[in-house]
Design a protein around this motif. Structure first.
Motif, PDB file in Angstrom:
ATOM      1  N   GLU A   3       0.853  -1.201   0.000  1.00  0.00           N
ATOM      2  CA  GLU A   3       0.000   0.000   0.000  1.00  0.00           C
ATOM      3  C   GLU A   3       0.885   1.246   0.000  1.00  0.00           C
ATOM      4  OE1 GLU A   3      -3.375   2.092   2.817  1.00  0.00           O
ATOM      5  OE2 GLU A   3      -2.758   0.034   3.150  1.00  0.00           O
ATOM      6  N   GLN A   4       0.556   2.191  -0.878  1.00  0.00           N
ATOM      7  CA  GLN A   4       1.352   3.413  -0.975  1.00  0.00           C
ATOM      8  C   GLN A   4       1.226   4.214   0.314  1.00  0.00           C
ATOM      9  OE1 GLN A   4       0.270   5.943  -4.199  1.00  0.00           O
ATOM     10  NE2 GLN A   4       2.101   7.221  -4.019  1.00  0.00           N
ATOM     11  N   LYS A   5       2.341   4.694   0.800  1.00  0.00           N
ATOM     12  CA  LYS A   5       2.342   5.450   2.053  1.00  0.00           C
ATOM     13  C   LYS A   5       1.554   6.750   1.880  1.00  0.00           C
ATOM     14  CE  LYS A   5       5.435   7.222   5.605  1.00  0.00           C
ATOM     15  NZ  LYS A   5       6.851   7.428   5.992  1.00  0.00           N
ATOM     16  N   LYS A   6       0.650   6.967   2.810  1.00  0.00           N
ATOM     17  CA  LYS A   6      -0.208   8.151   2.738  1.00  0.00           C
ATOM     18  C   LYS A   6       0.607   9.403   3.053  1.00  0.00           C
ATOM     19  CE  LYS A   6      -4.514  10.095   4.508  1.00  0.00           C
ATOM     20  NZ  LYS A   6      -5.640   9.897   5.448  1.00  0.00           N
ATOM     21  N   LYS A   7       0.437  10.434   2.239  1.00  0.00           N
ATOM     22  CA  LYS A   7       1.157  11.673   2.445  1.00  0.00           C
ATOM     23  C   LYS A   7       0.578  12.415   3.645  1.00  0.00           C
ATOM     24  CE  LYS A   7       2.671  15.881   0.099  1.00  0.00           C
ATOM     25  NZ  LYS A   7       2.605  16.690  -1.131  1.00  0.00           N
ATOM     26  N   ILE A   8       1.454  12.848   4.540  1.00  0.00           N
ATOM     27  CA  ILE A   8       1.018  13.570   5.733  1.00  0.00           C
ATOM     28  C   ILE A   8       0.815  15.038   5.382  1.00  0.00           C
ATOM     29  CG2 ILE A   8       1.632  14.241   8.079  1.00  0.00           C
ATOM     30  CD1 ILE A   8       3.291  11.706   8.261  1.00  0.00           C
ATOM     31  N   GLU A   9      -0.346  15.550   5.707  1.00  0.00           N
ATOM     32  CA  GLU A   9      -0.664  16.950   5.405  1.00  0.00           C
ATOM     33  C   GLU A   9       0.193  17.880   6.252  1.00  0.00           C
ATOM     34  OE1 GLU A   9      -4.470  20.042   5.562  1.00  0.00           O
ATOM     35  OE2 GLU A   9      -4.672  17.971   6.246  1.00  0.00           O
ATOM     36  N   ARG A  10       0.746  18.895   5.633  1.00  0.00           N
ATOM     37  CA  ARG A  10       1.532  19.890   6.360  1.00  0.00           C
ATOM     38  C   ARG A  10       0.604  20.883   7.047  1.00  0.00           C
ATOM     39  NH1 ARG A  10       5.505  24.139   3.395  1.00  0.00           N
ATOM     40  NH2 ARG A  10       3.465  24.975   2.811  1.00  0.00           N
ATOM     41  N   LEU A  11       0.828  21.091   8.334  1.00  0.00           N
ATOM     42  CA  LEU A  11      -0.006  22.016   9.100  1.00  0.00           C
ATOM     43  C   LEU A  11       0.595  23.410   9.066  1.00  0.00           C
ATOM     44  CD1 LEU A  11      -0.781  19.759  12.193  1.00  0.00           C
ATOM     45  CD2 LEU A  11      -2.207  20.161  10.175  1.00  0.00           C
ATOM     46  N   THR A  12      -0.255  24.405   9.078  1.00  0.00           N
ATOM     47  CA  THR A  12       0.194  25.804   9.097  1.00  0.00           C
ATOM     48  C   THR A  12      -0.463  26.526  10.265  1.00  0.00           C
ATOM     49  OG1 THR A  12      -1.598  26.488   7.612  1.00  0.00           O
ATOM     50  CG2 THR A  12       0.496  25.832   6.582  1.00  0.00           C
ATOM     51  N   GLY A  13       0.078  27.678  10.600  1.00  0.00           N
ATOM     52  CA  GLY A  13      -0.479  28.475  11.682  1.00  0.00           C
ATOM     53  C   GLY A  13      -1.815  29.084  11.307  1.00  0.00           C
ATOM     54  N   VAL A  14      -2.547  29.528  12.323  1.00  0.00           N
ATOM     55  CA  VAL A  14      -3.828  30.197  12.119  1.00  0.00           C
ATOM     56  C   VAL A  14      -3.586  31.576  11.513  1.00  0.00           C
ATOM     57  CG1 VAL A  14      -5.896  31.086  13.262  1.00  0.00           C
ATOM     58  CG2 VAL A  14      -4.834  28.961  14.070  1.00  0.00           C
ATOM     59  N   LYS A  15      -4.326  31.916  10.485  1.00  0.00           N
ATOM     60  CA  LYS A  15      -4.159  33.211   9.828  1.00  0.00           C
ATOM     61  C   LYS A  15      -4.365  34.342  10.836  1.00  0.00           C
ATOM     62  CE  LYS A  15      -5.608  35.901   5.805  1.00  0.00           C
ATOM     63  NZ  LYS A  15      -6.515  35.993   4.647  1.00  0.00           N
ATOM     64  N   GLY A  16      -3.426  35.268  10.841  1.00  0.00           N
ATOM     65  CA  GLY A  16      -3.529  36.397  11.762  1.00  0.00           C
ATOM     66  C   GLY A  16      -2.933  36.115  13.129  1.00  0.00           C
ATOM     67  N   MET A  17      -2.399  34.903  13.315  1.00  0.00           N
ATOM     68  CA  MET A  17      -1.685  34.566  14.551  1.00  0.00           C
ATOM     69  C   MET A  17      -0.291  34.115  14.130  1.00  0.00           C
ATOM     70  SD  MET A  17      -4.594  32.730  16.884  1.00  0.00           S
ATOM     71  CE  MET A  17      -6.100  33.618  17.311  1.00  0.00           C
TER      72      MET A  17
END
Length: 443
Positions: A3-17
């Motif tokens: 099974e192809q390894k699932k790509k981990i979503e990159r997290l970003t900061g909250v807009k305006g913080m």
């Protein structure tokens, strides 16, 4: 087929913080150090309150029909016990709450200051964010215009210390509650006669907070508010005397100022003096600091009546001005970067770094990024990039001779070379290393 390894979503900061990154830190530290020194010179003591407070503190202190409470606060219900809590949108109410709770005024008036993050639902723009930082002062227990003048002049001294220009002072008086009530009746009657010229915000505020209609930024309403009844015309003898006393002190101390009869504050607790420091360098949102007198607030929050005044300024807005004025300080480099190669040298370098720190020097010890050995050449590149004044080099030869090689990285010595082309570097006994470096750095 695996099974192809699932790509981990990159997290970003909250807009305006926003993150404050190491490259930004020197400017923040320069500003905070300047503020800390200034406030100490005026006898102010630091106070630190929690980021989260009971929602009632702000609804009672700021006012339920203010923009902050109605539209801007981050409030939630605690899942554990059902308490209604709010991320602080401002800090005056919190400082007053803490002063009451801990009886800070028991032995007399207090001069307090704070710095830290505040939170409001904002449309992010230059210098205005959903998490933003404020510095503020609160002078609790002082009734006279001299306290008002002092906190205003404190701001002027800060602009001078920071090297900022083009920030001007506007002042007004909101009088006392009965004077505002008389003005409020006349103002509502006037605005009702021109209701067709009010924008949606003005119509919403007409009967809840009509003073805020005067603070509109809508160009289409400027003539309307310019011709509105002026609160200054409703002030009694005591309020006028307080306002004149403030202006006299400002004049005597050569603080230019403009009386702006339309200047109000968006919080219910203000009375008498209000002021703003404004600039044209940040677009339409030009206020960098604001404050005034809030005599009713201590009693309003359950304490014994105590006259008070204060101000708050947005740190991000000041930093934008510092950047525009090219007042950004250079990052401080460390004193020493320790370079090493080989296991015996690594251990000796670790010991040497600790002894140099014991002597009060700032030291970076080279650590490999991948866990493997690094060449002297790559380590010296890191040493130069660190901003260190000197490199201390330890290899097998140095361990055998019980010494270290000291190489200057900055200034004239780093550029000097002998006939063989080697820069001015010296072998120094381990036991004398700290003394040698301190002597060279202070020469």
């Amino acid at each position: 087929m695996s099974e192809q390894k699932k790509k981990i979503e990159r997290l970003t900061g909250v807009k305006g913080m926003n993150d404050i990154l190491p490259a930004d830190a020197p400017l923040w530290e320069f500003f905070e150090a300047t503020v800390r020194s200034l406030l100490k010179s005026y006898g102010y003591q630091n106070i630190r309150t929690p980021i989260v407070e009971h929602t009632q503190l702000f609804t009672r202190g700021i006012g339920e029909v203010t923009d902050i409470v109605e539209k801007e606060m981050y409030s939630f219900t605690d899942a554990l016990n059902g308490e209604k809590l709010t991320l602080r949108p401002e800090n005056t109410a919190a400082v007053v709450r803490a002063s009451i709770e801990h009886n800070l005024l028991y032995d007399g008036p207090k001069r307090l200051w704070y710095v830290g993050p505040m939170f409001r639902h904002e449309r992010p723009q230059r210098g205005r964010y959903r998490q933003f930082h404020q510095v503020g002062v609160e002078a609790l227990g002082f009734a006279g215009p001299d306290a008002d003048a002092e906190i205003i002049m404190m701001c002027q001294r800060l602009w001078d210390d920071l090297g900022l220009t083009g920030i001007r002072l506007e002042i007004n008086s909101l009088g006392q509650a009965d004077e505002r009530a008389a003005h409020r009746r006349e103002l509502i009657a006037y605005l009702e006669q021109h209701a067709d010229r009010l924008d949606e915000d003005g119509k919403r505020r007409l009967h809840t907070n009509p003073l805020r209609v005067l603070d509109t930024k809508n160009p289409a309403m400027q003539e309307l508010v310019d011709n509105a009844p002026r609160l200054l015309d409703f002030l009694g003898e005591a309020s006028l005397a307080h306002f004149e006393g403030l202006q006299r002190l400002l004049r005597e101390n050569n603080i230019p100022h403009k009386i702006n009869p339309r200047l109000v504050r968006g919080l219910d607790y203000y009375n008498l003096t209000v002021f703003e420091w404004v600039t044209d360098q940040l677009g339409s949102q030009g206020t960098v600091a604001g404050g005034g007198r809030y005599d009713p607030l201590v009693e309003q929050l359950g304490g014994k009546p105590a006259p008070s005044c204060g101000w708050a300024m947005g740190v991000e807005r000041i930093l934008e001005l510092l950047k525009d004025a090219q007042r950004v300080p250079e990052p401080d480099g460390c004193d020493i970067y320790v370079v090493h190669q080989g296991e015996p040298a690594r251990i000796r370098a670790f010991i040497a770094a600790e002894r140099l720190r014991d002597a009060g020097l700032d030291v970076i010890l080279h650590c490999s990024a991948d866990g493997g050995p690094a060449s002297f050449k790559s380590q010296m590149k890191r040493a130069d990039a660190s901003g260190a004044a000197y490199a201390v080099i330890i290899g097998d030869d140095e361990v055998a001779a019980d010494n270290a090689t000291v190489k200057p990285l900055r200034g004239a010595q780093a550029g000097d070379a002998d006939a063989a082309g080697a820069s001015q570097q010296q072998s120094v006994a381990f036991d004398a290393l700290a003394e040698h470096l301190i002597e060279r750095m202070t020469a």
